[in-house]
Design an enzyme around this catalytic site. Sequence first.
Site, mmCIF file in Angstrom:
data_model
loop_
_atom_site.group_PDB
_atom_site.id
_atom_site.type_symbol
_atom_site.label_atom_id
_atom_site.label_comp_id
_atom_site.label_asym_id
_atom_site.label_seq_id
_atom_site.Cartn_x
_atom_site.Cartn_y
_atom_site.Cartn_z
ATOM 1 N N GLU A 145 -1.372 -8.726 4.971
ATOM 2 C CA GLU A 145 -1.310 -8.910 6.437
ATOM 3 C C GLU A 145 -2.700 -8.857 7.072
ATOM 4 O O GLU A 145 -2.879 -9.224 8.223
ATOM 5 C CB GLU A 145 -0.370 -7.863 7.061
ATOM 6 C CG GLU A 145 -0.932 -6.457 7.246
ATOM 7 C CD GLU A 145 -0.905 -5.601 5.979
ATOM 8 O OE1 GLU A 145 -0.667 -6.148 4.881
ATOM 9 O OE2 GLU A 145 -1.148 -4.382 6.095
ATOM 10 N N CYS A 185 0.825 -1.196 0.000
ATOM 11 C CA CYS A 185 0.000 0.000 0.000
ATOM 12 C C CYS A 185 0.870 1.261 0.000
ATOM 13 O O CYS A 185 1.537 1.527 -0.986
ATOM 14 C CB CYS A 185 -0.987 -0.048 1.167
ATOM 15 S SG CYS A 185 -2.372 1.079 0.960
ATOM 16 N N HIS A 193 -3.595 -5.599 1.002
ATOM 17 C CA HIS A 193 -2.932 -5.818 2.293
ATOM 18 C C HIS A 193 -2.949 -7.298 2.676
ATOM 19 O O HIS A 193 -3.888 -7.749 3.340
ATOM 20 C CB HIS A 193 -3.670 -5.043 3.387
ATOM 21 C CG HIS A 193 -3.445 -3.574 3.369
ATOM 22 N ND1 HIS A 193 -2.415 -2.967 4.037
ATOM 23 C CD2 HIS A 193 -4.128 -2.576 2.762
ATOM 24 C CE1 HIS A 193 -2.462 -1.646 3.851
ATOM 25 N NE2 HIS A 193 -3.498 -1.390 3.074
#
Lengths: 748, 240
Positions: B205, B86, B203
């Site tokens: 994660e 990002c 993302h």
Amino acid sequence: MKSLVITQALLEQHKLSEDEYKKILEILGREPNWTELGMFSAMWSEHCSYKSSRIHLKKLPTTGPRVVQGPGENAGAVDIGDGLCAVFKMESHNHPSFIEPYQGAATGVGGILRDIFTMGARPIALLNSLRFGGLDNANTRHLLKGVVSGIAGYGNCMGVPTVGGEIVFNDIYALNPLVNVFCLGIARKDKIFLGKAAGVGNPVIYFGSKTGRDGIHGATMASDSFDEEAAQKRPTVQVGDPFTEKLLLEACLELMSGDCLVGIQDMGAAGLTSSACEMASREGTGVELELADVPRREPGMTPYEIMLSESQERMLMVAKAGREGEVIKICRKWDLDVAVIGRVTDTGKVVLKENGHIVAEIPAKALADDGPRYDRPSSPPAYQEMLQALNHDTLPDVKDANAALLALLDSPTIASKRWVYEQYDHMVRTNTMVRPGSDAAVLRVKGTNKALALSVDCNGRYCLLNPYEGAKIAIAECARNLACSGAEPIGVTDCLNFGNPQRPEVMWQFVLAIEGLKDACEALKVPIVSGNVSLYNETNDLSIYPTPMIGMVGLIEEADRTATQWFKQAGDVIVLLGRTREDLGGTEYLKVLHHREQGSPPLLNLEDEQAVQACTIRLIREGLVQSAHDCSDGGLAVALAECCVSGTDGRVGAVVELQLDGLRRDALLFGESQSRIVLSVKQEQVEKVLEVAMNAGVRASRIGTVGGSRLVIRVNGDQRAAGCTIDLDVTTVHERWALAIPRALGQD
Amino acid sequence: MNIGVVVFPGSNCDHDCEYIFKDVLGQSVKMIWHKDTLPAGLDAVVLPGGFSYGDYLRTGAIARFSPVMGGVKEFAREGRLVIGICNGFQILLEAGLLPGVMLRNTSLNFICKDVYVKVENAATRFTNRCESGQVLKIPIAHADGNYYTDPVTLAGVKANAQVIFRYCTADGKVTAEANPNGSLDNIAGIMNADGNVLGMMPHPERSAETVLGNEDGRLIFLSMLSAFGKSEQQSRLVGV
């Protein structure tokens, strides 16, 4: 000190009454100077002093075994076990958001975040409750877009997820929208910081942004009614800088991880004035500040401006003597302005100097705690009886139930809020287990097996029709949302939005609402640990509906024992908990289909409510349900439609059969009877679920089956009236519900 | 594996990246303040998401001047692994470690939602645990994810198999409707020519744990471990 001629006009400009001014003279034993008058004006404003509400707020239940910090500090805190606390509060930013929606909403988020991390908690969730006029109004569309992007702009940049909220659209809020923001953080129970100026001789340290000329007298503005001239008040709205706030957050938490800090408070409403006098007053000390040392954005600022500026992203801290160096080093690391601006004293006074000369001297307690208190007259409005009178016989019963359901799903109040929450980062910090779009947001608590469920709610129309019952329902429904996630409620924060307290009918609404909150909280055994009061929500003499917004926090002991609202699997059995009555008063159905906001709100029996919630929580904890959804706006039919189409992984139909049993068709389908929850249950668990409900004294009825591509609700008639059928393709249902807001905004 | 997570002022996914590598995958993680230099002994550097310097200027435009970035460039030049997620991707673009720029999303709004991406190249140190053509569900959260570059650069990037992820439908079709932000050629993630620097807007994660309902993103991190000869098994043991 310069002498000043106090005129009537000057007092009016400062919103101080003659009696209040007399009290100031008594306290000081002399006439105040310009700076002192400004400080009294801000601290004794409704916004800061709670002068009309305080005697009533005292009635609220604020204690309980989990309460670590009740009202009176920057935020409340409740114990969630594992040595941790949930720290939370809700606050309004209504007036600024009407004047300048982006910055008003953004700084509302900034303010509530500071309230949380000031306590030593890392913020992990934001929610918001918004009220706007109808979307057919161009200015409302402008306000909605501005407020949503303001909340997004601030929260997203801070890296705190906005995980939920609710929005109601009603013309009554067209010229007085409500922007209420809730924030929750997690702190170690033994590391909670308070706003106290303790230890005579300790340094008072200013850090964060520089002080500018923005927001001067914001607190006084927020305590005023509006008229056509409101736009001219734009200079009183502050401008937010989320990047600096992010630095401030990290700097604060780093400072708090050591042991150099004694007390800390953010500079919110009334800026340096409120932080200085409140910190001293709480501890019974005084502070002496040198204003020449306050970091400033521009030269030539007067003491009056410095003390009343509401520039954002600023903090006041008392550190241990001799540890100034550590504090300054950490603030500099985060590129923040920092300055030792004074010392804690034993005089009990706030003493302000400019280059060594005293420019103001006021007892701290007088400013912070000894403000006026009013027991304002209250009486029911003349129109109350007319509002409550609703003769059902004058209402034709629903004939085309398909059209009625689609009209309700198209109502922006009921429709999907995806257009809004997709603009909020709702996943950052990787705790969000249940995202926006279910009854409650659910977040895991890292380092434990637990999760927290969060919900905000209030039906202002119910509160208009019956402030006592409406407030009770706000608490009950919030708790019910949590129960649908398997969470037991552990704490409440409130944000009480009302009209002008100098009108007896507004005070009547306020006093009754407080009684309702009290009774519901006591019955559900959940304390109110923090809150905010926003009065003078009226424009051109028209008050908003009384809107006591509720934010509630629930605890889920085992994070994997939770539930969401949407149906999961074809073949599952649909079970309705609770009883449906003829509750049409104050419903969304009555507003949308009959254009009436009238009648008595639904009856709420707190014992039944408690039983239904306890039963639902137990069923979810035992892993017996696939989904749980509360029936609220739009009643059972809307709840069923939402169960079909709100899922994150597609849609599913359902076939439901209901018996009229003496009810009207519209009451059965769209009435808003309380204490009802729609469950879906695996076939093999149905008997067990019905048995658990029966043992809990909860009425449970098997009403249908999940599956197919249509939502079919068959209402069987009785000897009195014929039945009717809802039969719609779920794609149609979904389209109507999901795109209503973009459609209204002209974006589909 | 030794992971360094860079913390710029305004980074806000730094803790999330730390949590995945340390608490979920059991690796050693160092948080690196942007004014510091890269410590010795790192195997990979993560530039996390967030709003570095508030993104008040073009995203990533100021962060690329942070003192730590000299070391990050050197680290990349040595052929070691750098992943930018990002805002980290935006910084890699501004720093010239990856080709192209980011424009505002075509909607002009911030968008946070699950999207599907297709793995275009599974033979990389970031995707070796995926199948070629595999569809992953990973959330995005950005206002400036509209990837753009000139036609010549794009042709080179494609010819070199540097396009790693493209936005697609749930069943893997790369269509305009599946493109959330207007990104050129539906590009969601690209790699440098040497194959050691990856930038991606989604993302991973946020989608790497069962408790969050989705583990697709975990494959990216596991691929990085595999590139260092670590397996999931080993990583779990290290975590104990």
